[in-house]
Design a protein around this motif. Structure first.
Motif, PDB file in Angstrom:
ATOM      1  N   GLU A 175       0.843  -1.200   0.000  1.00  0.00           N
ATOM      2  CA  GLU A 175       0.000   0.000   0.000  1.00  0.00           C
ATOM      3  C   GLU A 175       0.877   1.248   0.000  1.00  0.00           C
ATOM      4  O   GLU A 175       0.601   2.225  -0.710  1.00  0.00           O
ATOM      5  CB  GLU A 175      -0.908  -0.002   1.232  1.00  0.00           C
ATOM      6  N   TYR A 176       1.928   1.214   0.810  1.00  0.00           N
ATOM      7  CA  TYR A 176       2.876   2.320   0.866  1.00  0.00           C
ATOM      8  C   TYR A 176       3.506   2.563  -0.501  1.00  0.00           C
ATOM      9  O   TYR A 176       3.627   3.715  -0.950  1.00  0.00           O
ATOM     10  CB  TYR A 176       3.934   2.019   1.923  1.00  0.00           C
ATOM     11  N   VAL A 177       3.902   1.492  -1.181  1.00  0.00           N
ATOM     12  CA  VAL A 177       4.527   1.621  -2.499  1.00  0.00           C
ATOM     13  C   VAL A 177       3.567   2.290  -3.482  1.00  0.00           C
ATOM     14  O   VAL A 177       3.951   3.186  -4.243  1.00  0.00           O
ATOM     15  CB  VAL A 177       4.973   0.248  -3.035  1.00  0.00           C
ATOM     16  N   LYS A 178       2.314   1.892  -3.477  1.00  0.00           N
ATOM     17  CA  LYS A 178       1.311   2.510  -4.351  1.00  0.00           C
ATOM     18  C   LYS A 178       1.175   4.001  -4.048  1.00  0.00           C
ATOM     19  O   LYS A 178       1.078   4.835  -4.963  1.00  0.00           O
ATOM     20  CB  LYS A 178      -0.041   1.810  -4.182  1.00  0.00           C
ATOM     21  N   GLN A 179       1.158   4.331  -2.771  1.00  0.00           N
ATOM     22  CA  GLN A 179       1.027   5.726  -2.369  1.00  0.00           C
ATOM     23  C   GLN A 179       2.213   6.552  -2.842  1.00  0.00           C
ATOM     24  O   GLN A 179       2.051   7.677  -3.342  1.00  0.00           O
ATOM     25  CB  GLN A 179       0.887   5.817  -0.842  1.00  0.00           C
ATOM     26  N   GLU A 192      12.759   4.345 -12.313  1.00  0.00           N
ATOM     27  CA  GLU A 192      14.177   4.012 -12.334  1.00  0.00           C
ATOM     28  C   GLU A 192      14.887   4.551 -11.099  1.00  0.00           C
ATOM     29  O   GLU A 192      15.753   3.884 -10.517  1.00  0.00           O
ATOM     30  CB  GLU A 192      14.833   4.570 -13.602  1.00  0.00           C
ATOM     31  N   LYS A 193      14.514   5.750 -10.696  1.00  0.00           N
ATOM     32  CA  LYS A 193      15.115   6.349  -9.492  1.00  0.00           C
ATOM     33  C   LYS A 193      14.740   5.535  -8.257  1.00  0.00           C
ATOM     34  O   LYS A 193      15.571   5.317  -7.369  1.00  0.00           O
ATOM     35  CB  LYS A 193      14.660   7.793  -9.345  1.00  0.00           C
ATOM     36  N   ARG A 194      13.513   5.087  -8.209  1.00  0.00           N
ATOM     37  CA  ARG A 194      13.050   4.278  -7.082  1.00  0.00           C
ATOM     38  C   ARG A 194      13.811   2.952  -7.028  1.00  0.00           C
ATOM     39  O   ARG A 194      14.225   2.505  -5.947  1.00  0.00           O
ATOM     40  CB  ARG A 194      11.542   4.015  -7.227  1.00  0.00           C
ATOM     41  N   LYS A 195      13.999   2.344  -8.180  1.00  0.00           N
ATOM     42  CA  LYS A 195      14.715   1.073  -8.232  1.00  0.00           C
ATOM     43  C   LYS A 195      16.149   1.252  -7.731  1.00  0.00           C
ATOM     44  O   LYS A 195      16.674   0.402  -6.990  1.00  0.00           O
ATOM     45  CB  LYS A 195      14.715   0.531  -9.660  1.00  0.00           C
ATOM     46  N   GLY A 196      16.784   2.353  -8.123  1.00  0.00           N
ATOM     47  CA  GLY A 196      18.139   2.633  -7.650  1.00  0.00           C
ATOM     48  C   GLY A 196      18.186   2.839  -6.157  1.00  0.00           C
ATOM     49  O   GLY A 196      19.114   2.370  -5.473  1.00  0.00           O
ATOM     50  N   LEU A 225      11.944  -4.829   0.399  1.00  0.00           N
ATOM     51  CA  LEU A 225      12.695  -4.185  -0.676  1.00  0.00           C
ATOM     52  C   LEU A 225      12.964  -5.162  -1.822  1.00  0.00           C
ATOM     53  O   LEU A 225      12.853  -4.816  -3.003  1.00  0.00           O
ATOM     54  CB  LEU A 225      14.012  -3.634  -0.139  1.00  0.00           C
ATOM     55  N   GLN A 226      13.301  -6.391  -1.462  1.00  0.00           N
ATOM     56  CA  GLN A 226      13.553  -7.411  -2.491  1.00  0.00           C
ATOM     57  C   GLN A 226      12.288  -7.699  -3.299  1.00  0.00           C
ATOM     58  O   GLN A 226      12.347  -7.842  -4.524  1.00  0.00           O
ATOM     59  CB  GLN A 226      14.054  -8.698  -1.824  1.00  0.00           C
ATOM     60  N   GLN A 227      11.154  -7.755  -2.614  1.00  0.00           N
ATOM     61  CA  GLN A 227       9.900  -8.004  -3.311  1.00  0.00           C
ATOM     62  C   GLN A 227       9.545  -6.856  -4.235  1.00  0.00           C
ATOM     63  O   GLN A 227       9.048  -7.074  -5.357  1.00  0.00           O
ATOM     64  CB  GLN A 227       8.766  -8.238  -2.303  1.00  0.00           C
ATOM     65  N   GLU A 228       9.791  -5.642  -3.801  1.00  0.00           N
ATOM     66  CA  GLU A 228       9.484  -4.496  -4.653  1.00  0.00           C
ATOM     67  C   GLU A 228      10.377  -4.484  -5.889  1.00  0.00           C
ATOM     68  O   GLU A 228       9.913  -4.178  -6.998  1.00  0.00           O
ATOM     69  CB  GLU A 228       9.629  -3.196  -3.867  1.00  0.00           C
ATOM     70  N   ILE A 229      11.644  -4.812  -5.726  1.00  0.00           N
ATOM     71  CA  ILE A 229      12.561  -4.863  -6.871  1.00  0.00           C
ATOM     72  C   ILE A 229      12.067  -5.908  -7.880  1.00  0.00           C
ATOM     73  O   ILE A 229      12.101  -5.680  -9.100  1.00  0.00           O
ATOM     74  CB  ILE A 229      13.985  -5.187  -6.410  1.00  0.00           C
ATOM     75  N   LYS A 230      11.577  -7.049  -7.396  1.00  0.00           N
ATOM     76  CA  LYS A 230      11.054  -8.087  -8.286  1.00  0.00           C
ATOM     77  C   LYS A 230       9.884  -7.555  -9.115  1.00  0.00           C
ATOM     78  O   LYS A 230       9.694  -7.949 -10.269  1.00  0.00           O
ATOM     79  CB  LYS A 230      10.603  -9.302  -7.483  1.00  0.00           C
ATOM     80  N   ASP A 231       9.107  -6.663  -8.530  1.00  0.00           N
ATOM     81  CA  ASP A 231       7.939  -6.117  -9.235  1.00  0.00           C
ATOM     82  C   ASP A 231       8.340  -5.239 -10.408  1.00  0.00           C
ATOM     83  O   ASP A 231       7.545  -4.984 -11.310  1.00  0.00           O
ATOM     84  CB  ASP A 231       7.060  -5.315  -8.263  1.00  0.00           C
ATOM     85  N   PHE A 232       9.585  -4.753 -10.394  1.00  0.00           N
ATOM     86  CA  PHE A 232      10.070  -3.946 -11.506  1.00  0.00           C
ATOM     87  C   PHE A 232      10.460  -4.820 -12.700  1.00  0.00           C
ATOM     88  O   PHE A 232      10.609  -4.333 -13.814  1.00  0.00           O
ATOM     89  CB  PHE A 232      11.290  -3.117 -11.088  1.00  0.00           C
ATOM     90  N   GLN A 233      10.659  -6.094 -12.457  1.00  0.00           N
ATOM     91  CA  GLN A 233      11.180  -6.981 -13.500  1.00  0.00           C
ATOM     92  C   GLN A 233      10.077  -7.567 -14.372  1.00  0.00           C
ATOM     93  O   GLN A 233       8.927  -7.569 -13.987  1.00  0.00           O
ATOM     94  CB  GLN A 233      11.990  -8.112 -12.846  1.00  0.00           C
TER      95      GLN A 233
END
Length: 233
Positions: A175-179, A192-196, A225-233
């Protein structure tokens, strides 16, 4: 298999942590408002002046551009600070620093902390707070700009409490990530900035400065953090 087991252990820890948090009576935005009035009233007797100051604070946090840096964030921050209230110096100054630390927030701006600290200084000066008190709140707000460890335990606890969202149970983290993505939608190349940002954080030795928050949230934060990075892939 080993990695799978470790992930499962982390997930179970998440669930346990989430249940523990829900078992408590958490403070909400109304509690923040009441505590603000209680604390400020110790130093300023003009209730109309206090109401005007709070109204400005509330209006800024409730602006429609705020998806994460709003009053709910302040309430969450408050609950985290209450964990370590007894270990902090000058609680009143800490509380007011918390209230004002994101009072000015524009996603595309680089000086939100400075402007928030100045707004705190303006309000607290108008309401008659002593200069050392104002200086303490000002310094705490400015410490949230870099989130770097200091020699002051109160400041370190304050910084960690502000960052605790990284280690909340996964569904709340999502929920935080969506916000955050909604709030920063106007920032060019934000994804890209978020991923970095995420990769940088995963590379640091400690996400949290203090033993309390390190124990509470480091492992779960790294998983999030690892789960969020996976969502970028």
């Amino acid at each position: 298999m080993k990695q799978y087991i470790q992930s499962a252990i982390v997930l179970v820890s998440f669930l346990f942590l989430g249940q523990s948090l829900m078992a408590k009576t958490l403070k909400d935005t109304n509690d923040v408002k009441q505590t603000y009035f209680d604390i400020v009233s110790k130093y300023q007797k003009d209730q109309q002046l206090i109401k005007e100051s709070w109204s400005e604070v509330s209006a800024l946090y409730n602006d429609t551009s705020r998806y994460y840096h709003n009053m709910q964030h302040i309430a969450n921050f408050y609950n985290e600070l209450l964990r370590c209230k007894s270990d902090m110096e000058n609680w009143d100054a800490v509380f007011l620093a918390m209230v004002y630390h994101d009072v000015v927030y524009v996603a595309t701006s680089r000086d939100n902390e400075e402007k928030s600290a100045e707004k705190a200084k303006e309000h607290l000066t108008t309401m008659g707070f002593p200069q050392p008190f104002i200086d303490t709140s000002y310094a705490l707000i400015m410490a949230t700009k870099s989130h770097k460890a200091t020699a002051n335990n109160t400041t370190n606890l304050f910084i960690d409490a502000d960052m605790s969202i990284l280690g909340v149970p996964l569904e709340k983290y999502k929920e935080y990530v969506k916000q955050v993505h909604s709030e920063y939608s106007a920032v060019p190349n934000f994804a890209e900035k978020r991923k970095g940002f995420l990769k940088h954080f995963l590379g640091v030795e400690r996400l949290f400065i203090t033993p309390l928050f390190h124990k509470l949230y480091d492992q779960s934060a790294r998983y999030n953090l690892q789960q969020e990075i996976k969502d970028f892939q």
